[in-house]
Structures are given as structure tokens and as C-alpha cells.
Enzyme design. Structure first.
Site, PDB file in Angstrom:
ATOM      1  N   GLU A   1       3.962  50.180  68.807  1.00  0.00           N
ATOM      2  CA  GLU A   1       3.973  49.663  67.441  1.00  0.00           C
ATOM      3  C   GLU A   1       5.192  48.772  67.190  1.00  0.00           C
ATOM      4  O   GLU A   1       5.925  48.949  66.224  1.00  0.00           O
ATOM      5  CB  GLU A   1       3.917  50.820  66.436  1.00  0.00           C
ATOM      6  CG  GLU A   1       2.679  51.681  66.623  1.00  0.00           C
ATOM      7  CD  GLU A   1       2.478  52.749  65.556  1.00  0.00           C
ATOM      8  OE1 GLU A   1       3.478  53.276  65.058  1.00  0.00           O
ATOM      9  OE2 GLU A   1       1.303  53.027  65.244  1.00  0.00           O
TER      10      GLU A   1
ATOM     11  N   ASP B   1      -4.417  59.485  66.328  1.00  0.00           N
ATOM     12  CA  ASP B   1      -3.181  59.633  65.565  1.00  0.00           C
ATOM     13  C   ASP B   1      -3.321  60.685  64.464  1.00  0.00           C
ATOM     14  O   ASP B   1      -3.442  60.337  63.292  1.00  0.00           O
ATOM     15  CB  ASP B   1      -2.808  58.279  64.941  1.00  0.00           C
ATOM     16  CG  ASP B   1      -1.388  58.257  64.421  1.00  0.00           C
ATOM     17  OD1 ASP B   1      -0.640  59.213  64.670  1.00  0.00           O
ATOM     18  OD2 ASP B   1      -1.029  57.268  63.752  1.00  0.00           O
TER      19      ASP B   1
ATOM     20  N   GLU C   1       0.425  63.197  56.879  1.00  0.00           N
ATOM     21  CA  GLU C   1       0.157  61.758  56.761  1.00  0.00           C
ATOM     22  C   GLU C   1      -1.319  61.462  56.517  1.00  0.00           C
ATOM     23  O   GLU C   1      -1.665  60.725  55.606  1.00  0.00           O
ATOM     24  CB  GLU C   1       0.650  61.044  58.030  1.00  0.00           C
ATOM     25  CG  GLU C   1       0.311  59.575  58.043  1.00  0.00           C
ATOM     26  CD  GLU C   1       0.828  58.850  59.278  1.00  0.00           C
ATOM     27  OE1 GLU C   1       1.501  59.481  60.110  1.00  0.00           O
ATOM     28  OE2 GLU C   1       0.557  57.642  59.399  1.00  0.00           O
TER      29      GLU C   1
HETATM   30  C1  GCV Z   1       6.914  56.856  63.138  1.00  0.00           C
HETATM   31  C2  GCV Z   1       1.685  56.419  63.100  1.00  0.00           C
HETATM   32  C3  GCV Z   1       2.421  56.445  61.802  1.00  0.00           C
HETATM   33  C4  GCV Z   1       3.786  55.799  61.926  1.00  0.00           C
HETATM   34  C5  GCV Z   1       4.552  56.518  63.041  1.00  0.00           C
HETATM   35  C6  GCV Z   1       3.741  56.423  64.320  1.00  0.00           C
HETATM   36  C7  GCV Z   1       4.388  57.182  65.465  1.00  0.00           C
HETATM   37  O1  GCV Z   1       1.324  55.116  63.440  1.00  0.00           O
HETATM   38  O2  GCV Z   1       1.658  55.809  60.812  1.00  0.00           O
HETATM   39  O3  GCV Z   1       4.434  55.946  60.696  1.00  0.00           O
HETATM   40  O4  GCV Z   1       5.832  55.970  63.221  1.00  0.00           O
HETATM   41  O5  GCV Z   1       2.481  56.995  64.107  1.00  0.00           O
HETATM   42  O6  GCV Z   1       3.974  58.300  65.708  1.00  0.00           O
HETATM   43  O7  GCV Z   1       5.269  56.659  66.106  1.00  0.00           O
END
Ligand code: GCV
Length: 666
Positions: free
Chosen positions: A274, A353, A381
Site C-alpha cells: 500500500e 483484509d 475496521e
Molecule cells: C495500517 C488495510 C487498512 C489500512 C492498514 C492496512 C494494513 O488496508 O485499511 O488502514 O494500514 O490494512 O494492514 O497495513
């Protein structure tokens, strides 16, 4: 200390019974000069006084004769496993045996837990040893005080790029130790801005203090690391892990870090994920990156925890061959055996995720010669932002109990991450934590069941979700048996209810982009994230079989076969693995479309049931807590209604098939 500023969570210690004596403390092979032992006695004093009214006498004071004095005997017994304990009550007192300090601390918390849950001091009895070597909390706290995916206020570790240390820090350590947590990563895996400087002189003094407070409760401090540190704080123009100068830079840096932070456990690294930098930028492998850091930190006894959340986040939705679910296995499986001994791969429970329902990641157990750690998320989340009730321990149990078929026997995820499968000593469980500086720590008071539950489960993976829920309820509230049963059933029903009114049968997503609360059926459908449900006018689901993306073939043959065929695929995962018509008949005798309608109506109705159940506890829950939670149920009901209506309307309009029961669909 003004404890009114924040709650004591499950360490509130309500009166359990009226004691008839006092306590003294005796040592055999330990002493209260050992700081963890001193804290264990502090906890015993605090707990036993609140639970029974019995005081712990200052040492040397002889009040015998005035009342009955029982003895807490803390005894060094080298046959007890590391971090384990044996506790046994009798008329004379309680014996705590352990082979090292943390075992004593855990033993004392176990005594208090058993008394809080209804035993008298003489009835206390347990022998325990942790299921997992590492039991960690991962904070996604940023140094400006914000928390990525935080739903409980701001960080209690950071504010305005400074580290906060106050009474709350110690309470936090107490809570974590009380459930067996032995490692905490304090900063977000996305290491940016000031957080990159945590490994510089700017923060060493404060970090050293924090590491000592943690250490005194048996917890190691860990930091998330910016893989690009040589560039960002070292002024170099590369962070290529195979570049000699880069390695030399890290050697100097880690030496400096350990001189100032000798208690540091190691680092957690999110690389090539990411937008975060990593070895791929230089044509290197994940193992090249992890091993270079592992080699450098080895001299100090440190470890590198390397995350496997690596995937292409710039996908084109029209590309049906690239499958995000495959990514972890594709990137890491071939390197099995290449990782050095002090490197652990941290793997999210599912291949996507943290959705409400996903299959277990095929990488868990897919790796056979690599240290592995399971990562779960108790920060809600995708599971309701600590507004909607969602007790996650049943989900974690399913993951732990999953048979990977990586070998004969000892093949569950619990076996793999505990080290039982490979006979290795590094591994365990980590949770993205759900805390913040709200008065009740977790936003929703009921979300603390997940905080408590994760700790207890990571220490003892044999506990059931119900046992954990009951312990948490009894320790947190003062309820009648009937009320406890009700709250327990609310927790146990909550995950399925949330699942019913959100995305159907394992397909996931359908959430509002970015914030991930509330429905948006096509919110992630045509975006770059690789998160598609592929609904058209005839059907829905992703073909991940051998005729589709081939993801199902990443499992060992038994599971690959099971998932590959829509008839044998567990129905709750049907749409994760298969694209099927709305008219497909399910095992329930309903068509898929009718199942979608029914489950959404049921989910919304059952959410109303949860809110009603909470209402019925009004007279037995402290009013502030009651009101806080009630507000959340009000919001949950709006959310459930919106999900129901949006999902049902979407599929009605797409399919043109009416609800058999003629209910309102827009
Ligand atoms: C900390 C998902 C979440 C992100 C998170 C990422 C990860 O994409 O939305 O906020 O980043 O996972 O686990 O690294």
C-alpha cells in the site's frame, strides 16, 4: 491516582465474597526486589482487597491472633514451563509456582480471575502454560495522536509528535499483563513523518522509560520500522537491502538503538505494501529485506516481524486474472525456508483484509519451514467500528481450529503459529488493537470483550469463545446469573448478526470507501484495490476455482478440492470461491437471491433484538456505561437498516427477482 479519568476495564474487581482474615506473602526462590514480582504482589493486594475485603499485611507485621492470616507463597519451581504457572489454594493460603517472574505475575492474575469468577481462595487451582510464545498487540497509533482505524478516541501513547507517559501507561500495561500479552508494538505499521525518528536520539529517553514500565509487567516494547529509514533519516539515496552501505548504516543504527533501548524486543515491518517502500523497489525479495534486518538485530537478541500484507493495490477491475487473494501466497510461498531464524512472517487471518467472513489464508501452514505469526484485527475496521456489536472471538477460534492439512496431525493454524507443527520457538498471535484514550478505552464498552478475549485466547487457544465471554462479563459487571447468560448470548450472537445484514456469503467489502463503515455495494467494485464481487444481472461471486483465478489451488489438496466445487464449498464462503446464479438452490432449500433477502431482513431484526436485550439490563449496569452502549445500539440499528435496504434493493434491481415474501424492497 484519579481512576475516574478512565475505567479499570476487567480489573474493576467487584466484591466476590466477604473474607474473614488477612494475607501475608512468603517467598521461596523469588523476592520482591524483583520488579515483576513486586508488581505481582501489588496486583494481588489491589485485587484481593477489592474482591474479599481481606488486607495484605505489610511484611514483618504480625497481626496473627487478631484474625486468620493466610499466606500467598510465591515459589520458584523450575519444572513449570516458561511463562506458565501452577496455583493451588488451601486453608493455609495459596501457592503460586513458576519458573520465572512473568509466570508469577500471570499466576496472580489467574488467582484474582478465579476468585472474581466465583471461587473461594482455598478453591483456586490451575496449571497453565502459554499456547503461543508471542502474544502481541499492534497499535496503529500515529505520533500526531491520531489512530489509523481507531474508534476509541486518540492515542494514549502519542500526542503532537511526543510520547506520553502517565498513570494511564501503567494501567495499560496492567491490563495487557492480566490477559497474558507479552509484546506491544506502539506505533502504526505505516511509519511516516515523526514516527521515522523513533529510532533516533529524539525519542530514546522516553522510549526507554516506556520499555521499563512495560518490562515491569512482563511486556516487551516493539516498534514499527520504516524500511526506507536509510533514505529518510540517514540521508542515503537507496535502501536496497543488499547494498553494503545500507547494511552498514543499519548496523550502526541498530547498535545505537540497543545501547539506548536494551529492552526492545525488535521491529515490525510493513514493506512493499500500500505505497510503503520495500525490497521490491530494488528487484530484491521479501526474504532479502527481512533477513538483512534480522542479521543486523540478531546480536542483540532482537527479532524482525515481517508482514505478508503485500499485494497489487493498483488493479484494473476489468482484469479478472489478477486476484488479490492470491498475493500473499504468490509472494511468500516460494521463499519458504529462506527466512532466518529470528525472522517471523506475520500473516493476516484471511487472504483479503479482516472481512467479517473470509477463508483462512493458505499461507498459514502453506509455509512449512518459516516462523509464522497470525495477525487478527480487534479494531473493528470492517466489523462495525466499535459501534455495532461484534464479538470476534468465535471468528478467531474458527481460524485457529482450521485444519490446513500441512501435515498429519498438528496441522491446525493454532498448531502452526504456536510452533507445535515445526517444533520452532518463534511464533504466535498479534491483534491490531481497538483501544484509544476514551474513558472506557474501547469506545464501545462491550468491545473490551475483544481486547480481553484476544489476550486470553492467545495465551490459551483451547479456551472457548463462550468461556472467555463469561469470564469477561463476570469480571467487568456485577450481574445476576440470568443477566450474565443474556449478555453472553448477545456477544455470541453478534458476529453472525453483523454478517447477516452486511455482505453475503463470504464476498466481503460492499463498505463505504475509505472509512469502511456502512454499506456501499459498489463502493469498491470498480476501484484499484482488487476487491470485487462481480455481480451482474444473472449472478454474483468471484470464480477462484481452477477455472477462475486458481486461488483455491493454493490450499493443500483436501481443502483445494473442498473449495473448488460449489457443492462441497462451505456455504458461508460460496461467493468468495464461486460465481453463481441468483437462482442457485442453497442447502436451506432457498435460492441464493432469497437467502440474500431473508438474511438481511433477519439480520436487521436480530440487531433490534440485541438492542432490546441491552435495554433489559438497564437496572443492573452502571448508568454511564448503559447510556454509552445504548447510544451505540441506536446507531447500529440505523446501520443495520441501511445495509438491509441498500443490499436488498441493489440485488432486486440487478436481478429483477422479487422477494417471495413481498417485503419492502426499494
Ligand atoms: C495500517 C488495510 C487498512 C489500512 C492498514 C492496512 C494494513 O488496508 O485499511 O488502514 O494500514 O490494512 O494492514 O497495513
Amino acid at each position: 491516582m484519579d481512576t475516574k479519568k478512565w475505567t479499570q476495564l476487567w480489573l474493576e474487581y467487584h466484591k466476590a465474597y466477604d473474607g474473614d482474615g488477612a494475607w501475608s506473602v512468603a517467598f521461596e526462590g523469588f523476592s520482591d526486589n524483583q520488579v515483576v514480582i513486586a508488581n505481582a504482589i501489588y496486583e494481588f493486594r489491589r485485587g484481593i482487597e477489592a474482591l474479599t475485603g481481606e488486607m495484605v499485611l505489610e511484611s514483618g507485621r504480625d497481626d496473627a491472633g487478631k484474625c486468620k492470616v493466610r499466606t500467598l507463597t510465591i515459589c520458584n519451581n523450575q519444572s513449570v514451563p516458561a511463562e506458565g504457572y501452577h496455583i493451588e489454594g488451601s486453608e493455609k493460603g495459596i501457592l503460586v509456582e513458576a519458573s520465572e517472574e512473568r509466570g508469577v505475575l500471570y499466576g496472580v492474575f489467574a488467582i484474582l480471575r478465579q476468585i472474581a469468577c466465583g471461587r473461594k481462595s482455598f478453591e483456586v487451582k490451575e496449571s497453565a502454560a502459554p499456547s503461543n510464545p508471542l502474544r502481541m498487540m499492534n497499535h496503529w497509533d500515529n505520533m500526531d495522536g491520531s489512530i489509523e482505524r481507531g474508534y476509541s478516541g486518540e492515542s494514549f501513547f502519542f500526542e503532537k509528535d511526543q510520547i506520553i507517559i502517565n498513570d494511564r501507561t501503567r494501567d495499560y500495561a496492567r491490563f495487557m499483563a492480566s490477559v497474558g500479552i507479552n509484546g506491544v508494538v506502539i506505533n502504526n505499521v505505516n511509519v511516516k513523518a515523526a514516527a521515522s525518528y523513533l529510532i533516533t536520539d529524539r525519542y530514546f529517553d522516553q522510549l526507554a522509560r516506556l520499555s521499563e514500565i512495560f518490562n515491569d509487567y512482563g511486556i516487551r516494547l516493539y516498534l514499527s520500522l520504516n524500511f526506507a529509514s536509510p533514505i529518510e533519516i540517514g540521508g542515503m539515496d537507496t535502501c536496497d537491502p543488499l547494498d553494503k552501505e545500507v547494511k552498514a548504516w543499519w548496523e550502526g543504527k541498530i547498535k545505537e538503538v540497543y545501547e539506548r533501548l536494551p529492552l526492545l524486543g525488535g521491529f515490525l515491518v510493513k514493506a512493499d505494501s500500500e505505497g510503503r517502500p520495500g525490497p521490491f523497489t530494488y528487484g530484491r525479495t521479501q526474504a532479502d529485506g527481512a533477513n538483512m534486518l534480522g542479521d543486523v538485530i540478531k546480536a542483540y537478541g532482537g527479532i524482525i516481524i515481517w508482514r505478508c500484507f503485500v499485494y497489487n493495490c493498483t488493479q484494473d477491475w476489468r482484469d479478472t486474472k489478477t486476484d488479490r487473494a492470491r498475493a500473499g501466497y504468490d509472494y511468500f510461498k516460494d521463499l519458504d525456508g529462506a527466512y532466518h531464524d529470528n525472522v517471523i512472517l506475520q500473516i493476516k487471518n484471511g487472504p483479503m483484509d479482516f472481512q467479517i467472513r473470509e477463508p483462512v489464508s493458505p499461507l498459514l501452514g502453506g509455509l512449512k519451514r518459516t516462523n509464522q505469526m497470525l495477525e487478527v484485527q480487534i479494531a473493528q475496521e470492517y466489523t462495525g467500528h466499535q459501534i455495532d456489536l461484534c464479538y470476534l472471538i468465535p471468528l478467531f477460534k474458527e481460524v485457529l481450529d482450521f485444519h490446513t492439512h500441512c501435515c498429519e496431525g498438528k496441522d491446525t493454524v493454532a498448531d502452526v503459529v504456536s510452533g507445535r507443527t515445526m517444533g520452532n520457538t518463534l511464533g504466535g498471535m498479534a491483534a491490531v488493537i481497538n483501544t484509544g484514550n476514551d474513558i472506557n478505552w474501547t469506545g464501545d464498552d462491550l468491545a473490551a470483550a475483544n481486547t480481553y478475549g484476544f489476550g486470553r485466547l492467545s495465551y490459551n487457544t483451547d479456551l472457548s469463545a463462550e468461556e472467555i465471554a463469561r469470564e469477561w462479563i463476570t469480571m467487568t459487571f456485577k450481574l445476576s446469573k440470568k443477566e450474565e447468560d443474556l449478555l453472553c448470548s448477545m456477544l455470541l450472537r453478534s458476529r453472525e448478526i453483523y454478517e447477516k445484514y452486511t455482505s453475503p456469503l463470504g464476498i466481503g467489502w460492499m463498505v463505504t470507501p475509505n472509512d469502511h463503515y456502512g454499506p456501499s455495494v459498489d463502493g469498491y467494485e470498480y476501484s484499484r484495490w482488487g476487491t470485487y464481487h462481480r455481480a451482474d444481472h444473472l449472478g454474483i461471486g468471484v470464480d477462484r476455482t481452477d477455472k477462475g483465478t486458481g486461488y483455491a489451488q493454493q490450499y493443500y489438496p483436501e481443502n483445494a478440492k473442498l473449495y473448488n466445487d460449489p457443492d462441497s464449498c462451505p456455504e458461508e464462503l460460496l461467493l468468495f470461491f464461486h460465481h453463481v446464479p441468483y437462482t442457485r438452490m442453497l442447502k436451506s432449500g432457498k435460492t441464493l437471491i432469497q437467502h440474500i433477502y431473508d438474511s438481511h431482513f433477519e439480520g436487521e431484526e436480530e440487531a433490534r433484538g440485541l438492542a432490546r436485550d441491552w435495554e433489559s439490563l438497564k437496572d443492573s449496569i452502571p448508568s454511564e456505561t448503559f447510556d454509552r452502549v445504548k447510544e451505540r445500539f441506536d446507531l447500529q440499528l440505523n446501520n443495520a437498516r441501511e445495509w438491509r435496504d441498500q443490499v436488498n434493493s441493489y440485488f432486486f434491481r440487478k436481478s429483477g427477482i422479487a422477494d417471495e415474501k413481498g417485503r419492502t424492497i426499494y
